[in-house]
Design a protein around this motif. Structure first.
Motif, short mmCIF file in Angstrom:
data_model
loop_
_atom_site.label_atom_id
_atom_site.label_comp_id
_atom_site.label_asym_id
_atom_site.label_seq_id
_atom_site.Cartn_x
_atom_site.Cartn_y
_atom_site.Cartn_z
N PRO A 180 0.78 -1.20 -0.07
CA PRO A 180 0.08 0.01 0.10
C PRO A 180 0.91 1.32 -0.09
N ASP A 181 0.16 2.35 -0.06
CA ASP A 181 0.89 3.59 0.00
C ASP A 181 1.79 3.88 1.06
N PRO A 182 3.19 3.85 1.12
CA PRO A 182 4.06 4.01 2.31
C PRO A 182 3.70 5.25 3.25
N SER A 183 2.94 6.31 2.51
CA SER A 183 2.51 7.31 3.51
C SER A 183 1.64 6.95 4.74
N GLY A 184 1.01 6.02 4.59
CA GLY A 184 0.29 5.35 5.54
C GLY A 184 0.78 4.51 6.61
N ASN A 185 2.16 4.43 6.54
CA ASN A 185 2.98 3.50 7.29
C ASN A 185 2.84 4.18 8.62
N THR A 186 2.86 3.45 9.81
CA THR A 186 3.10 3.85 10.98
C THR A 186 4.52 4.06 11.37
N VAL A 187 4.90 4.90 12.56
CA VAL A 187 6.21 5.10 12.81
C VAL A 187 6.62 4.04 14.09
N ALA A 188 7.64 3.26 13.75
CA ALA A 188 8.18 2.22 14.85
C ALA A 188 8.29 2.74 16.09
N THR A 189 7.67 2.25 17.06
CA THR A 189 7.84 2.63 18.58
C THR A 189 9.20 2.14 19.00
N THR A 190 9.57 1.02 18.62
CA THR A 190 11.10 0.42 18.97
C THR A 190 11.46 -0.16 17.72
N THR A 191 12.73 -0.37 17.60
CA THR A 191 13.31 -1.00 16.31
C THR A 191 14.13 -2.31 17.03
N VAL A 192 14.97 -2.21 18.20
CA VAL A 192 15.57 -2.91 18.71
C VAL A 192 15.07 -3.28 20.10
N ALA A 193 15.06 -4.92 20.20
CA ALA A 193 14.68 -5.50 21.50
C ALA A 193 15.84 -5.24 22.44
N SER A 194 15.50 -5.17 23.69
CA SER A 194 16.21 -5.08 24.76
C SER A 194 17.52 -5.86 24.74
N SER A 195 17.28 -7.11 24.61
CA SER A 195 18.45 -8.10 24.62
C SER A 195 19.30 -8.07 23.26
N SER A 196 18.72 -7.17 22.35
CA SER A 196 19.52 -7.17 21.18
C SER A 196 20.84 -5.98 21.35
N ALA A 197 21.66 -6.19 20.26
CA ALA A 197 22.90 -5.30 20.16
C ALA A 197 23.24 -5.11 18.79
N THR A 198 23.66 -3.94 18.39
CA THR A 198 24.14 -3.82 17.04
C THR A 198 25.25 -4.95 16.69
N PRO A 199 25.05 -5.73 15.57
CA PRO A 199 26.21 -6.62 15.29
C PRO A 199 27.26 -6.15 14.72
N ASP A 200 28.45 -6.92 14.93
CA ASP A 200 29.85 -6.41 14.21
C ASP A 200 29.64 -6.80 12.71
N ASN A 201 29.12 -7.93 12.45
CA ASN A 201 29.08 -8.71 11.00
C ASN A 201 27.51 -9.03 10.71
N LEU A 202 27.41 -9.03 9.24
CA LEU A 202 26.00 -9.49 8.94
C LEU A 202 26.13 -11.09 9.05
N PRO A 203 25.18 -11.55 9.23
CA PRO A 203 25.02 -13.02 9.43
C PRO A 203 25.29 -13.58 8.09
N GLY A 204 26.06 -14.84 8.19
CA GLY A 204 26.28 -15.38 6.81
C GLY A 204 25.50 -16.85 6.64
N ASN A 205 26.18 -17.68 5.68
CA ASN A 205 25.67 -19.07 5.72
C ASN A 205 26.13 -19.76 6.84
N GLY A 206 25.55 -21.17 6.98
CA GLY A 206 25.96 -22.16 8.13
C GLY A 206 27.32 -22.46 8.01
N PRO A 207 27.87 -23.27 8.92
CA PRO A 207 29.32 -23.79 8.74
C PRO A 207 29.35 -24.81 7.80
#
Length: 420
Positions: A353-380
């Motif tokens: 739908p038209d993105p102008s109707g999107n809501t503002v995110a109240t929070t984007t990061v859970a309390s247990s999360s942290a900014t990662p050092d690397n982007l996740p990759g393939n499994g071992p």
């Protein structure tokens, strides 16, 4: 009463000396009609280094490459053509060789000695000890290996081709087992279940089912999306990827303003668990203007691709909001497929739908999360999984040592041969 004065005439008696001699000649003739066994005679000829003419004949038969039946026939014909005194010599040589091999003294030749042993006696003969010299053994081995000199260049080439072929097969199986994600990724075609997905979606379109999905019609992808993960730990994300595409917890949800990021495998080891190891294997084929869909909370969100780039795993800025855009969705996977060297980033802007109707995110990061050092990759990979265990490291070390020993033996072989 018999006349006791009757004289005895040797010339007319059946027990005359001439008759006894004839009887002995007859017995000897019968004895020498039977020759020693061809197999025993062949063993005798091979066990001595200085041979008589009879032993030379048998040795030439044994090394001619002829079958046993032919050897027995030719030996029989040869023996029968000999005069009696030479037949006697053959038997004497036979007894002498038997005493040398078994360590028993040669018996005195008698009439009974020349009789062929019974089948029962032959089966109980002790196994003869090989007393051939090293030189004779080497000659025999070379003769057997080269089929009596009958092998030609093409036979050696065939042997070489067979050895190389088997070696390449073993290497291919080994490489495929450890790095199959690279080998098979070019041949993967994701599910075609998305063929009925409409290309034009209204602002009030409703998802066909209640399962959140990512749908990419161009590459026939329709895969479940896991929402609700609160950890940015790479091992946790890897575990979630077994169930489909994963929404990254530090980014917004569809229908909110900002950038929603999604991770999926491009090509993972087939021995790893999960059913979505090739979710984004063809993501690199998307270009600007292509569309993809996200279903979330019963609604369908449509995105048009606006950019595509390859970045290093440490470039976590691709998770941030896209400048100049109200609402975007970013699809992320490993590149090249089957490796974790780089990350492919495909960004789409929300067009329905038209993105102008999107809501503002109240929070984007859970309390247990942290900014990662690397982007996740393939499994071992299977290689990393094996090398990370104590048993795997031990096996790899043993294989490496065996390989080095084989190379050293191969290099030192000419040196050893020169000192022989």
């Amino acid at each position: 009463m018999a006349d006791t004065n009757t004289s005895f005439d040797p010339s007319t008696s059946p027990y005359s000396s001439e008759a006894a001699a004839d009887l002995i000649r007859q017995k000897l003739e019968e004895i020498y009609q039977s020759e020693p066994s061809a197999l025993q005679e062949l063993a005798e000829a091979e066990s001595v280094t200085r041979r008589t003419s009879h032993q030379d004949f048998m040795y030439s038969l044994g090394t001619s490459g002829k079958d046993l039946a032919t050897i027995q026939t030719e030996w029989h014909n040869y023996y029968q053509s000999l005069p009696d005194n030479e037949k006697h010599v053959v038997w004497q040589e036979f007894y002498a060789s038997q005493s040398q091999v078994t360590g028993q003294p040669a018996a005195t030749t008698t009439l009974s000695d020349h009789k062929q042993p019974s089948n029962r006696a032959r089966t109980k003969n002790p196994k003869l000890r090989d007393v051939r010299s090293t030189e004779d053994l080497q000659k025999t081995i070379r003769h057997n290996v080269t089929a009596g000199g009958k092998l030609k260049a093409k036979h050696h080439l065939q042997s070489l081709a067979f050895g190389l072929g088997m070696g390449l097969l073993v290497v291919f199986i080994f490489m495929f087992g450890f790095f199959n994600e690279v080998f098979i990724s070019p041949f993967i075609q994701p599910s075609r279940a998305s063929a009925s997905t409409p290309l034009i979606v209204g602002s009030n379109s409703v998802a066909s089912n209640g399962t959140p999905e990512v749908i990419i019609p161009k590459i026939n992808v329709q895969i479940p999306v896991t929402y609700g993960e609160t950890s940015t730990n790479e091992a946790t994300i890897e575990s979630d990827l077994q169930d489909g595409v994963v929404h990254y917890p530090t980014t917004v949800m569809p229908g909110q303003k900002g950038n929603a990021a999604f991770f999926g495998h491009s090509s993972n080891n087939i021995f790893n668990p999960g059913h979505y190891k090739f979710a984004f294997v063809l993501l690199h084929t998307l270009v600007a203007g292509d569309t993809f869909y996200l279903t979330y909370n019963g609604k369908v969100y449509v995105y048009k691709v606006i950019s595509r780039q390859i970045v290093d795993p440490s470039d976590v800025s691709v998770l941030n909001d896209v400048p100049g855009q109200t609402a975007t969705a970013t699809l992320i996977t490993c590149d090249p497929p089957g490796t974790s060297l780089h990350r492919l980033i495909v960004v789409g802007q929300q067009i329905s739908p038209d993105p102008s109707g999107n809501t503002v995110a109240t929070t984007t990061v859970a309390s247990s999360s942290a900014t990662p050092d690397n982007l996740p990759g393939n499994g071992p990979t299977l290689w990393s999984r094996v090398a990370s265990t104590g048993l795997g490291k031990t096996v790899l070390i043993l294989v490496l040592v065996g390989f080095l020993v084989a190379i050293l033996r191969w290099i030192s072989a000419p040196v050893r041969q020169a000192f022989r």
